[in-house]
Scaffold this motif. Sequence first.
Motif, PDB file in Angstrom:
ATOM      1  N   UNK A  56       0.844  -1.211   0.000  1.00 14.48           N
ATOM      2  CA  UNK A  56       0.000   0.000   0.000  1.00 14.48           C
ATOM      3  C   UNK A  56       0.875   1.256   0.000  1.00 14.48           C
ATOM      4  N   UNK A  57       1.945   1.232   0.777  1.00 13.57           N
ATOM      5  CA  UNK A  57       2.859   2.374   0.810  1.00 13.57           C
ATOM      6  C   UNK A  57       3.549   2.545  -0.538  1.00 13.57           C
ATOM      7  N   UNK A  58       3.982   1.466  -1.143  1.00  6.96           N
ATOM      8  CA  UNK A  58       4.646   1.551  -2.447  1.00  6.96           C
ATOM      9  C   UNK A  58       3.709   2.085  -3.528  1.00  6.96           C
ATOM     10  N   UNK A  59       2.419   1.801  -3.405  1.00 12.20           N
ATOM     11  CA  UNK A  59       1.441   2.271  -4.385  1.00 12.20           C
ATOM     12  C   UNK A  59       1.279   3.791  -4.361  1.00 12.20           C
ATOM     13  N   UNK A  60       1.684   4.457  -3.293  1.00 12.80           N
ATOM     14  CA  UNK A  60       1.579   5.914  -3.181  1.00 12.80           C
ATOM     15  C   UNK A  60       2.577   6.645  -4.090  1.00 12.80           C
ATOM     16  N   UNK A  61       3.652   5.963  -4.476  1.00  6.58           N
ATOM     17  CA  UNK A  61       4.691   6.629  -5.271  1.00  6.58           C
ATOM     18  C   UNK A  61       4.165   6.950  -6.665  1.00  6.58           C
ATOM     19  N   UNK A  62       4.243   8.235  -7.069  1.00 15.19           N
ATOM     20  CA  UNK A  62       3.667   8.663  -8.349  1.00 15.19           C
ATOM     21  C   UNK A  62       4.626   8.529  -9.538  1.00 15.19           C
ATOM     22  N   UNK A  63       5.541   7.587  -9.466  1.00 15.31           N
ATOM     23  CA  UNK A  63       6.465   7.378 -10.572  1.00 15.31           C
ATOM     24  C   UNK A  63       6.781   5.884 -10.664  1.00 15.31           C
ATOM     25  N   UNK A  64       7.321   5.495 -11.787  1.00 17.96           N
ATOM     26  CA  UNK A  64       7.719   4.109 -11.971  1.00 17.96           C
ATOM     27  C   UNK A  64       8.997   3.898 -11.160  1.00 17.96           C
ATOM     28  N   UNK A  65       8.892   3.073 -10.157  1.00 20.11           N
ATOM     29  CA  UNK A  65      10.006   2.859  -9.239  1.00 20.11           C
ATOM     30  C   UNK A  65      10.943   1.805  -9.827  1.00 20.11           C
TER      31      UNK A  65
END
Length: 179
Positions: A44-53
């Motif tokens: 869920x925390x990783x889904x918050x990132x607004x870029x391709x990680x």
Amino acid sequence: MSKIQLTLKALNKRVDADGLLEVQQEDGGVEKVEMIFNPPATEEELQKLPFIVPEDYKEFLRLHHGGLIFNHPKYGAGFEFFTVDEILEHRAIPGYDYPDNWFPIAYGYDGCYLIVTDKWVGNGYLYVMDTGYNFEDDMFIGMTFEDWLEKFILAQGSKFWEWGFRIPPILNFQSDENY
């Protein structure tokens, strides 16, 4: 086992029971520094990132959702890896208009930001930017997060990306009558 896992496993073998690692500083002094890693990030925390990680950085977050390494217990000055929320907070600081594809993921040494971009250039996607948010003076370091982390640990927390490397002069073996 991935490079991130191997690097962190080797590091953890050298950290004592108090979370301290003895390192030799660039000035020759020997100090014990803290190595603190947070628990893993959730999906869920990783889904918050607004870029391709990038996958290697995402793997690090899945192992350690932030942390503080090479930090002197008394004087500080370590290198802090941000949590996802901290990445978003730093990205949103008013007046600091990061380029659209720049995301600060770590901070250390009184003003050095490690930046992830969504563009792969040469061998990597990382930049280093000193405080002042002068995007014209940024430094593309041309490596991935896993390569940077490995080199940072091998350099015992030193800013290896600023080290000058001696380039030997071009040797000219042609005869010269003056000698």
